[in-house]
Design a protein around this motif. Structure first.
Motif, mmCIF file in Angstrom:
data_model
loop_
_atom_site.group_PDB
_atom_site.id
_atom_site.type_symbol
_atom_site.label_atom_id
_atom_site.label_comp_id
_atom_site.label_asym_id
_atom_site.label_seq_id
_atom_site.Cartn_x
_atom_site.Cartn_y
_atom_site.Cartn_z
ATOM 1 N N ASN A 132 0.813 -1.218 0.000
ATOM 2 C CA ASN A 132 0.000 0.000 0.000
ATOM 3 C C ASN A 132 0.848 1.272 0.000
ATOM 4 O O ASN A 132 0.344 2.356 0.282
ATOM 5 C CB ASN A 132 -0.919 0.006 1.228
ATOM 6 N N SER A 133 2.135 1.137 -0.292
ATOM 7 C CA SER A 133 3.023 2.298 -0.256
ATOM 8 C C SER A 133 3.525 2.635 -1.650
ATOM 9 O O SER A 133 3.489 1.795 -2.559
ATOM 10 C CB SER A 133 4.208 2.041 0.676
ATOM 11 N N THR A 168 7.906 -4.181 0.465
ATOM 12 C CA THR A 168 7.181 -2.920 0.520
ATOM 13 C C THR A 168 7.505 -2.179 1.813
ATOM 14 O O THR A 168 7.839 -2.787 2.829
ATOM 15 C CB THR A 168 5.662 -3.157 0.443
ATOM 16 N N TRP A 169 7.364 -0.872 1.782
ATOM 17 C CA TRP A 169 7.560 -0.055 2.977
ATOM 18 C C TRP A 169 6.274 0.095 3.770
ATOM 19 O O TRP A 169 6.285 0.633 4.874
ATOM 20 C CB TRP A 169 8.088 1.315 2.573
ATOM 21 N N SER A 170 5.155 -0.387 3.239
ATOM 22 C CA SER A 170 3.875 -0.172 3.905
ATOM 23 C C SER A 170 3.729 -0.995 5.174
ATOM 24 O O SER A 170 2.880 -0.695 6.012
ATOM 25 C CB SER A 170 2.720 -0.503 2.952
#
Length: 270
Positions: A132-133, A168-170
């Protein structure tokens, strides 16, 4: 060192541009990439119509070749014609989205690296899971270039094939001081998918249509040691692959236990 740089998101994709900026710091780089996005085309090739390649310029300087074809086409054309002298490495990516588990089989990014390995050239596929990022391609490209150099320093077999994915970063806990990504893990390819997603919709004219491929990560079982599990856990995954699909165990079992296979007598039909 001469690197052939390809992707499946197209020659204008930010992932390719970020990776190019890092690779040119230590190698000669020839870009041969699709003219438009080719995500999910797998290992398709063009043979029913001519394969066209056009020069791409950036700020009045030659940047690379854009090809009206698939990622595999780009590698074939690059090695056989456009990237001279013959490249020492093929690097594909950075893909906009992860390529792990059995999704590897659909991936144009990985297919480009497989095509390089077909030619006996050591090849890398690099992908960024988005979650989501927003993607952080410059950071992934910097780390990817470092990992490529580290792997090559270990003298892998010529023509070997490596699939690298960045988390990912999310999912990062912003309150934690733990570095991100959490590290690098050598992993196997996850081959257990627990669910498929097919979303049925109706368009404004009442026609039915479908969206597939909506669970590229979370549809897989999180098997310990697999690329999917390690990526979800925040690690960069490095997976050695091979394009030989032969089931060696099944072949040996058949050779040991089966009676010889024969062609039955053929009788002409009037």
């Amino acid at each position: 060192m001469h690197i052939l740089l390809v992707n499946d998101d197209g020659i204008h994709a930010p992932g390719l541009n970020s990776l190019h900026a890092e690779l040119v710091k230590f190698a000669q780089v020839t870009v041969v990439a699709p003219a438009v996005e080719q995500s999910g085309v797998g290992h398709s090739i063009t043979y029913l119509h001519p394969l066209l390649a056009h020069r791409e310029y950036r700020q009045d300087e030659f940047f690379g070749w854009k090809v009206e074809g698939s990622p595999a086409d780009c590698v074939k054309l690059g090695i056989m014609e456009l990237a001279q002298p013959r490249p020492d490495l093929v690097v594909s990516g950075i893909n906009h989205g992860a390529n792990v588990g059995i999704n590897i089989l659909y991936s144009g990014t990985v297919a480009a690296a497989i095509e390089g390995a077909f030619f006996g050239v050591t090849s890398f596929a690099l992908s960024q899971w988005l979650g989501n990022s927003a993607p952080r391609f410059p950071q992934a490209a910097r780390l990817g270039a470092q990992l490529i150099q580290q792997i090559m320093a270990r003298n892998p077999p010529t023509g070997s094939l490596w699939n690298i994915n960045f988390p990912t970063w999310s999912t990062k806990d912003q309150s934690s001081d733990e570095p991100w990504p959490r590290g690098v893990r050598l992993t196997s390819m996850g081959v257990s998918r627990q669910r498929e997603t097919l979303e049925k919709r109706i368009d404004p004219r009442g026609r039915t249509y479908y969206w597939t491929g909506l669970e590229p990560i979370h549809g897989h079982e999180l098997v310990e040691g697999s690329d999917v599990a390690a990526l979800v856990d925040g690690y960069v995954t490095v997976t050695p692959l091979h394009f030989d699909l032969t089931s060696r165990a099944q072949l040996m079992q058949a050779e040991a236990n089966w009676s010889p296979l024969v062609i039955p007598p053929q009788h002409d039909q009037e």
